[in-house]
Design an enzyme around this catalytic site. Structure first.
Site, PDB file in Angstrom:
ATOM      1  N   ASN A 116      73.612  11.647  53.928  1.00  0.00           N
ATOM      2  CA  ASN A 116      74.864  11.240  53.798  1.00  0.00           C
ATOM      3  C   ASN A 116      75.168   9.862  54.116  1.00  0.00           C
ATOM      4  O   ASN A 116      76.240   9.278  53.636  1.00  0.00           O
ATOM      5  CB  ASN A 116      75.781  12.254  55.092  1.00  0.00           C
ATOM      6  CG  ASN A 116      75.944  13.562  54.724  1.00  0.00           C
ATOM      7  OD1 ASN A 116      75.111  13.956  53.881  1.00  0.00           O
ATOM      8  ND2 ASN A 116      76.501  14.213  55.539  1.00  0.00           N
TER       9      ASN A 116
ATOM     10  N   ASP B 217      67.822  14.904  43.592  1.00  0.00           N
ATOM     11  CA  ASP B 217      67.622  16.272  43.262  1.00  0.00           C
ATOM     12  C   ASP B 217      68.760  16.513  42.416  1.00  0.00           C
ATOM     13  O   ASP B 217      69.933  15.975  42.426  1.00  0.00           O
ATOM     14  CB  ASP B 217      67.454  17.159  44.306  1.00  0.00           C
ATOM     15  CG  ASP B 217      68.654  17.125  45.269  1.00  0.00           C
ATOM     16  OD1 ASP B 217      69.017  15.966  45.916  1.00  0.00           O
ATOM     17  OD2 ASP B 217      69.234  18.029  45.584  1.00  0.00           O
TER      18      ASP B 217
END
Length: 206
Positions: free
Chosen positions: A85, A110
């Protein structure tokens, strides 16, 4: 007298042309519990490249880094230790510290919207709900940096997305992963040596 001057004059650090410096950012989460998870494919790719080249990562501010030289280019392989994050903090810090231009940033992440092992390299784009990309977009105040999306597919039941993304590869994926990682490592090399357009042409179809 000249030899005395040379003796006491500190050697200057090698000056590298900023256009030949590349920041290769593998996104992931630190901690043993995340090592083999789908969400950590960014770490996995830079680890694979480092192992191929017998490179070691050193703990640096906001992450771990290995330096790789190829054909006059210098690649800084970065694994942020900020958790996903806050990935943008590490990217911004090292981009500024090493004076690396925006067009030489390469972020590996990803992607649920791609089949397992599929590669998509794009010069810009939205965060697509990915917290790592969201953080980078905010810190750099732009979406115009190259991102390498590695497909992890979306084979999960409704409501199980987080468990799937933070879960480990299944047996079939583990068997196929080394070949896809080698392809990914070659794409990283190509970004610096062949350029973005050629790299997209070569690897986006594989």
């Amino acid at each position: 007298m000249n030899w005395l001057l040379q003796l006491f004059t500190p050697k200057s650090k090698e000056v590298i042309d900023p256009m030949k410096k590349y920041l290769i950012v593998g996104l992931g989460n630190i901690g043993a519990e995340y090592v083999n998870t789908r969400h950590n494919i960014g770490f996995k790719v830079v680890d694979f490249l480092a192992k191929q080249e017998s490179l070691s990562f050193e703990t640096v501010k906001l992450g771990a880094m290995a330096e790789y030289k190829l054909k006059g280019r210098t690649y800084f392989l970065l694994k942020p230790n900020t958790y996903m994050n806050l990935s943008g903090k590490a990217v911004k810090f090292w981009m500024d510290k090493e004076n690396i231009p925006l067009e030489n940033i390469f972020v590996i992440t990803d992607d649920l919207n791609l089949p397992f092992g599929a590669i998509r390299i794009k010069p810009k784009g939205s965060d697509g709900g990915h917290n790592g990309l969201k953080s980078i977009n905010q810190m750099l105040n732009t979406q115009n940096y190259t991102r390498f999306r590695f497909g992890i597919s979306d084979e999960f039941k409704k409501g199980k997305q987080v468990d799937y993304v933070l879960g480990e590869w299944d047996d079939d994926e583990k068997m196929k992963l080394p070949e896809r990682l080698e392809m990914a490592a070659n794409a990283v090399r190509s970004f610096g040596t062949a350029g973005l357009e050629n790299t997209m042409t070569t690897y986006n179809v594989k």
